[in-house]
Design a protein around this motif. Sequence first.
Motif, PDB file in Angstrom:
ATOM      1  N   LYS A  57      -8.022   2.621   6.538  1.00 37.73           N
ATOM      2  CA  LYS A  57      -7.392   1.537   5.799  1.00 37.73           C
ATOM      3  C   LYS A  57      -7.472   0.193   6.501  1.00 37.73           C
ATOM      4  CE  LYS A  57      -4.485   4.217   2.760  1.00 37.73           C
ATOM      5  NZ  LYS A  57      -3.190   4.318   2.052  1.00 37.73           N
ATOM      6  N   GLN A 169       3.993   8.200  -2.106  1.00 38.18           N
ATOM      7  CA  GLN A 169       3.412   7.153  -1.257  1.00 38.18           C
ATOM      8  C   GLN A 169       2.438   6.287  -2.055  1.00 38.18           C
ATOM      9  OE1 GLN A 169       1.736   8.477   2.536  1.00 38.18           O
ATOM     10  NE2 GLN A 169       0.229   6.836   2.469  1.00 38.18           N
ATOM     11  N   GLN A 172       4.448   3.811  -4.031  1.00 41.76           N
ATOM     12  CA  GLN A 172       5.020   2.775  -3.172  1.00 41.76           C
ATOM     13  C   GLN A 172       3.972   1.762  -2.725  1.00 41.76           C
ATOM     14  OE1 GLN A 172       6.147   4.154   0.692  1.00 41.76           O
ATOM     15  NE2 GLN A 172       7.261   2.290   1.238  1.00 41.76           N
ATOM     16  N   GLU A 173       2.774   2.230  -2.401  1.00 36.45           N
ATOM     17  CA  GLU A 173       1.750   1.369  -1.816  1.00 36.45           C
ATOM     18  C   GLU A 173       0.704   0.883  -2.812  1.00 36.45           C
ATOM     19  OE1 GLU A 173       0.159   3.336   1.608  1.00 36.45           O
ATOM     20  OE2 GLU A 173       2.104   3.455   2.616  1.00 36.45           O
ATOM     21  N   ASN A 176      -0.492  -2.905  -2.390  1.00 34.62           N
ATOM     22  CA  ASN A 176      -1.257  -3.116  -1.164  1.00 34.62           C
ATOM     23  C   ASN A 176      -2.611  -2.426  -1.236  1.00 34.62           C
ATOM     24  OD1 ASN A 176      -1.465  -4.010   1.700  1.00 34.62           O
ATOM     25  ND2 ASN A 176      -1.490  -1.807   2.085  1.00 34.62           N
ATOM     26  N   ASP A 177      -2.626  -1.200  -1.749  1.00 40.87           N
ATOM     27  CA  ASP A 177      -3.897  -0.483  -1.881  1.00 40.87           C
ATOM     28  C   ASP A 177      -4.846  -1.223  -2.821  1.00 40.87           C
ATOM     29  OD1 ASP A 177      -3.283   1.602  -0.148  1.00 40.87           O
ATOM     30  OD2 ASP A 177      -2.421   2.856  -1.712  1.00 40.87           O
ATOM     31  N   GLN A 267       6.088  -4.671  -1.228  1.00 44.43           N
ATOM     32  CA  GLN A 267       6.321  -3.256  -0.958  1.00 44.43           C
ATOM     33  C   GLN A 267       7.818  -3.048  -0.832  1.00 44.43           C
ATOM     34  OE1 GLN A 267       4.957  -1.021   2.767  1.00 44.43           O
ATOM     35  NE2 GLN A 267       3.505  -0.287   1.244  1.00 44.43           N
TER      36      GLN A 267
END
Length: 286
Positions: A57, A169, A172-173, A176-177, A267
Amino acid sequence: MSQDSGLSHQNFDDYCAQKAGPPGSSVYYALRQAPVARQPLLTALFALRGELEQTVKETSDPAIGRTKLAWWQQELGALATGRPSHPVSLALAAHGADIGTEAGTLEALVAGFEMDLNQARYLDFANLRGYIEKVGGAFAGAVARVTAREPERAGEWAPPLGNGLMLAQLVQELGNDARHGRIYIPIDELQRHQVTAADLINRKYSAEFSELMRFQTSRARDALQAALAGIPASERKTQRTLRAQSAMALALLDEIERDGYQILHQQIALTPIRKLWIAWRAARAR
């Protein structure tokens, strides 16, 4: 990338503690629910996962990422034959006398993160499941076996916990991902809810996006609740770390839902004191 094998226990344990989950993180509080004697090995396992996740990442060039993951495959081979060199694998060797039995699981974990370098989209949930089962389910099996009464049977009930944690997860992300070009919501589900990858990347909120996230959140919540119910009664007390993780993930899903799924530009997270309370309570619930 190799490290001096003369590192002291304290040095590689400190390294693992920071890599696994620094103070205030969900992993930090989940690990502290485990028996003190097993915490160093669990911390090393989470540190390995952290190393691999960071590799894919935070590496912009896939070729470099593949080189680093290939190194980790070699290092895990060295770990299995008693010749580790990295602080994380040194900790695994020091605290896990039978860590060699997890060789297949750890290799699957590397293979799962390698998928991040090979594809950034998934056609449908069946495709995504292969990724989730490697980076989530297989890992949870290794975590469960560290403290299980019957470790040989953990593979029957622990992987669904890891799968549910990964689904949470990914919710939640999501923002950002997406900003880094990785979209884990299957293409057919985006199409069904009339949301595009560009909408996610450009942080476009809409009624359609809310419906999509309601579906994603419900799936993650249902998976976690079913997995928690599937832990055998004889293992509930042994699985304080996974149960604490799951409780914090469920609380965070509720928070995301209450906030109207505003996760594309930020986030959402629980406060450290709330994580501490949720983890402590979940680990001691009957």
